[in-house]
Motif scaffolding. Structure first.
Motif, PDB file in Angstrom:
ATOM      1  N   GLN A   1       0.827  -1.182   0.000  1.00 24.96           N
ATOM      2  CA  GLN A   1       0.000   0.000   0.000  1.00 24.96           C
ATOM      3  C   GLN A   1       0.869   1.242   0.000  1.00 24.96           C
ATOM      4  OE1 GLN A   1      -2.265  -0.684   3.571  1.00 24.96           O
ATOM      5  NE2 GLN A   1      -0.890   0.559   4.801  1.00 24.96           N
ATOM      6  N   VAL A   2       0.237   2.411  -0.196  1.00 25.71           N
ATOM      7  CA  VAL A   2       0.969   3.671  -0.244  1.00 25.71           C
ATOM      8  C   VAL A   2       0.348   4.613   0.781  1.00 25.71           C
ATOM      9  CG1 VAL A   2      -0.494   4.567  -2.103  1.00 25.71           C
ATOM     10  CG2 VAL A   2       1.788   5.499  -1.760  1.00 25.71           C
ATOM     11  N   GLN A   3       1.182   5.408   1.423  1.00 22.30           N
ATOM     12  CA  GLN A   3       0.715   6.356   2.422  1.00 22.30           C
ATOM     13  C   GLN A   3       1.035   7.783   1.981  1.00 22.30           C
ATOM     14  OE1 GLN A   3      -1.176   5.971   5.268  1.00 22.30           O
ATOM     15  NE2 GLN A   3      -1.225   8.194   4.972  1.00 22.30           N
ATOM     16  N   PRO A   4       0.007   8.555   1.602  1.00 26.53           N
ATOM     17  CA  PRO A   4       0.235   9.936   1.174  1.00 26.53           C
ATOM     18  C   PRO A   4       0.291  10.901   2.358  1.00 26.53           C
ATOM     19  CG  PRO A   4      -1.734   8.955   0.148  1.00 26.53           C
ATOM     20  CD  PRO A   4      -1.361   8.129   1.332  1.00 26.53           C
ATOM     21  N   VAL A   5       1.135  11.924   2.228  1.00 24.93           N
ATOM     22  CA  VAL A   5       1.231  12.976   3.236  1.00 24.93           C
ATOM     23  C   VAL A   5       1.278  14.327   2.518  1.00 24.93           C
ATOM     24  CG1 VAL A   5       2.570  13.977   5.113  1.00 24.93           C
ATOM     25  CG2 VAL A   5       2.477  11.494   4.841  1.00 24.93           C
TER      26      VAL A   5
ATOM     27  N   CYS B   1       2.243  16.335  -2.244  1.00 21.64           N
ATOM     28  CA  CYS B   1       1.799  15.069  -1.660  1.00 21.64           C
ATOM     29  C   CYS B   1       2.945  14.075  -1.815  1.00 21.64           C
ATOM     30  CB  CYS B   1       0.555  14.564  -2.363  1.00 21.64           C
ATOM     31  SG  CYS B   1       0.053  12.900  -1.858  1.00 21.64           S
ATOM     32  N   ALA B   2       3.592  13.774  -0.710  1.00 28.27           N
ATOM     33  CA  ALA B   2       4.685  12.808  -0.711  1.00 28.27           C
ATOM     34  C   ALA B   2       4.117  11.455  -0.320  1.00 28.27           C
ATOM     35  CB  ALA B   2       5.759  13.238   0.273  1.00 28.27           C
ATOM     36  N   ALA B   3       4.378  10.451  -1.128  1.00 28.69           N
ATOM     37  CA  ALA B   3       3.807   9.128  -0.890  1.00 28.69           C
ATOM     38  C   ALA B   3       4.905   8.132  -0.577  1.00 28.69           C
ATOM     39  CB  ALA B   3       3.012   8.678  -2.100  1.00 28.69           C
ATOM     40  N   SER B   4       4.762   7.464   0.537  1.00 26.43           N
ATOM     41  CA  SER B   4       5.716   6.430   0.919  1.00 26.43           C
ATOM     42  C   SER B   4       5.069   5.062   0.725  1.00 26.43           C
ATOM     43  CB  SER B   4       6.137   6.604   2.375  1.00 26.43           C
ATOM     44  OG  SER B   4       5.003   6.505   3.217  1.00 26.43           O
TER      45      SER B   4
ATOM     46  N   TYR C   1       0.296   3.980  -9.212  1.00 26.52           N
ATOM     47  CA  TYR C   1      -0.968   4.511  -8.721  1.00 26.52           C
ATOM     48  C   TYR C   1      -1.413   5.747  -9.487  1.00 26.52           C
ATOM     49  CZ  TYR C   1      -0.278   1.509  -4.680  1.00 26.52           C
ATOM     50  OH  TYR C   1      -0.110   0.419  -3.860  1.00 26.52           O
ATOM     51  N   VAL C   2      -2.701   5.802  -9.766  1.00 26.95           N
ATOM     52  CA  VAL C   2      -3.338   7.056 -10.159  1.00 26.95           C
ATOM     53  C   VAL C   2      -3.441   7.904  -8.893  1.00 26.95           C
ATOM     54  CG1 VAL C   2      -5.486   8.118 -10.939  1.00 26.95           C
ATOM     55  CG2 VAL C   2      -4.625   6.050 -12.062  1.00 26.95           C
ATOM     56  N   MET C   3      -3.114   9.182  -9.008  1.00 28.42           N
ATOM     57  CA  MET C   3      -3.137  10.081  -7.860  1.00 28.42           C
ATOM     58  C   MET C   3      -4.151  11.192  -8.104  1.00 28.42           C
ATOM     59  SD  MET C   3      -0.633   8.858  -5.899  1.00 28.42           S
ATOM     60  CE  MET C   3      -0.168  10.188  -4.794  1.00 28.42           C
ATOM     61  N   ALA C   4      -4.713  11.703  -7.021  1.00 27.13           N
ATOM     62  CA  ALA C   4      -5.738  12.739  -7.169  1.00 27.13           C
ATOM     63  C   ALA C   4      -5.745  13.663  -5.962  1.00 27.13           C
ATOM     64  CB  ALA C   4      -7.106  12.101  -7.338  1.00 27.13           C
ATOM     65  N   TRP C   5      -6.330  14.821  -6.171  1.00 26.98           N
ATOM     66  CA  TRP C   5      -6.620  15.771  -5.103  1.00 26.98           C
ATOM     67  C   TRP C   5      -8.133  15.899  -4.966  1.00 26.98           C
ATOM     68  CZ3 TRP C   5      -3.007  17.688  -1.904  1.00 26.98           C
ATOM     69  CH2 TRP C   5      -1.676  17.673  -2.329  1.00 26.98           C
ATOM     70  N   PHE C   6      -8.561  15.881  -3.730  1.00 31.00           N
ATOM     71  CA  PHE C   6      -9.940  16.163  -3.388  1.00 31.00           C
ATOM     72  C   PHE C   6      -9.934  17.285  -2.353  1.00 31.00           C
ATOM     73  CE2 PHE C   6     -12.430  12.665  -5.226  1.00 31.00           C
ATOM     74  CZ  PHE C   6     -11.408  11.806  -5.622  1.00 31.00           C
ATOM     75  N   ARG C   7     -11.088  17.926  -2.155  1.00 37.15           N
ATOM     76  CA  ARG C   7     -11.177  18.955  -1.122  1.00 37.15           C
ATOM     77  C   ARG C   7     -12.526  18.885  -0.430  1.00 37.15           C
ATOM     78  NH1 ARG C   7     -11.368  24.438  -4.933  1.00 37.15           N
ATOM     79  NH2 ARG C   7     -13.506  24.148  -5.721  1.00 37.15           N
ATOM     80  N   GLN C   8     -12.521  19.362   0.802  1.00 38.80           N
ATOM     81  CA  GLN C   8     -13.756  19.359   1.580  1.00 38.80           C
ATOM     82  C   GLN C   8     -13.854  20.650   2.360  1.00 38.80           C
ATOM     83  OE1 GLN C   8     -14.311  15.937   4.126  1.00 38.80           O
ATOM     84  NE2 GLN C   8     -16.511  16.264   4.201  1.00 38.80           N
ATOM     85  N   ALA C   9     -14.889  21.421   2.054  1.00 44.03           N
ATOM     86  CA  ALA C   9     -15.162  22.655   2.782  1.00 44.03           C
ATOM     87  C   ALA C   9     -16.072  22.339   3.970  1.00 44.03           C
ATOM     88  CB  ALA C   9     -15.820  23.666   1.848  1.00 44.03           C
ATOM     89  N   PRO C  10     -16.089  23.192   4.980  1.00 46.00           N
ATOM     90  CA  PRO C  10     -16.949  22.948   6.147  1.00 46.00           C
ATOM     91  C   PRO C  10     -18.406  22.771   5.744  1.00 46.00           C
ATOM     92  CG  PRO C  10     -15.404  24.711   6.597  1.00 46.00           C
ATOM     93  CD  PRO C  10     -15.267  24.402   5.143  1.00 46.00           C
ATOM     94  N   GLY C  11     -19.016  21.700   6.223  1.00 48.42           N
ATOM     95  CA  GLY C  11     -20.413  21.456   5.940  1.00 48.42           C
ATOM     96  C   GLY C  11     -20.702  20.914   4.556  1.00 48.42           C
TER      97      GLY C  11
ATOM     98  N   THR D   1       6.318  12.005  -5.472  1.00 45.16           N
ATOM     99  CA  THR D   1       5.608  13.209  -5.047  1.00 45.16           C
ATOM    100  C   THR D   1       4.678  13.711  -6.145  1.00 45.16           C
ATOM    101  OG1 THR D   1       7.465  13.837  -3.628  1.00 45.16           O
ATOM    102  CG2 THR D   1       5.880  15.555  -4.161  1.00 45.16           C
ATOM    103  N   MET D   2       3.515  14.198  -5.700  1.00 43.26           N
ATOM    104  CA  MET D   2       2.542  14.827  -6.588  1.00 43.26           C
ATOM    105  C   MET D   2       2.360  16.272  -6.131  1.00 43.26           C
ATOM    106  SD  MET D   2      -1.466  13.843  -7.235  1.00 43.26           S
ATOM    107  CE  MET D   2      -1.898  14.033  -5.515  1.00 43.26           C
ATOM    108  N   TYR D   3       1.988  17.145  -7.058  1.00 42.96           N
ATOM    109  CA  TYR D   3       1.851  18.567  -6.750  1.00 42.96           C
ATOM    110  C   TYR D   3       0.510  19.102  -7.255  1.00 42.96           C
ATOM    111  CZ  TYR D   3       6.896  17.958  -6.450  1.00 42.96           C
ATOM    112  OH  TYR D   3       8.148  17.493  -6.136  1.00 42.96           O
TER     113      TYR D   3
END
Length: 123
Positions: A1-5, A22-25, A32-42, A78-80
């Motif tokens: 598995q991979v652990q992103p930070v 995003c550094a992945a160990s 792996y396909v890599m992606a960014w997601f975001r979550q705003a409050p509520g 790493t992903m940016y």
């Protein structure tokens, strides 16, 4: 598995820029396909951008197209995410995710997640 930070979040004025990393160990990130997601409050977590395993295909949500650029450096595991012309509505916790297989914009398709980094855009 991979652990992103994730790293690189912060407070910026509207119109400004930030670059997230995003550094992945773990296993070979180039698998792996890599992606960014975001979550705003509520709000629910939403897709921002994704990049194929070799970086040759890029995918963006309509809301960030033309302002954000996703990239990756497999040699550095790493992903940016370069974010320009930031808007207050971009304020959210940004999370990095990884999955085997092909591109998806669904939260449910990704198996590996980072803890997230806060991005706050002031008006």
């Amino acid at each position: 598995q991979v652990q992103p930070v994730e790293s690189g979040g912060g407070l910026v004025q509207a119109g400004g820029s930030l670059r997230l990393s995003c550094a992945a160990s773990g296993r070979t990130v180039s698998n792996y396909v890599m992606a960014w997601f975001r979550q705003a409050p509520g709000e629910e977590r939403e897709f921002v951008a994704a990049i194929s395993r070799n970086g040759g295909s890029l995918y963006y949500a309509d809301s960030v197209k033309g302002r954000f650029t996703i990239s990756r450096d497999n040699a550095k595991n790493t992903m940016y995410l370069q974010m320009n012309v930031l808007k207050p509505e971009d304020t959210a916790v940004y999370c990095c995710a990884a999955r085997l297989g092909y591109y998806s914009d669904s939260v449910l398709a990704y198996n590996y997640w980072g803890q997230g980094t806060q991005v706050t855009v002031s008006s």
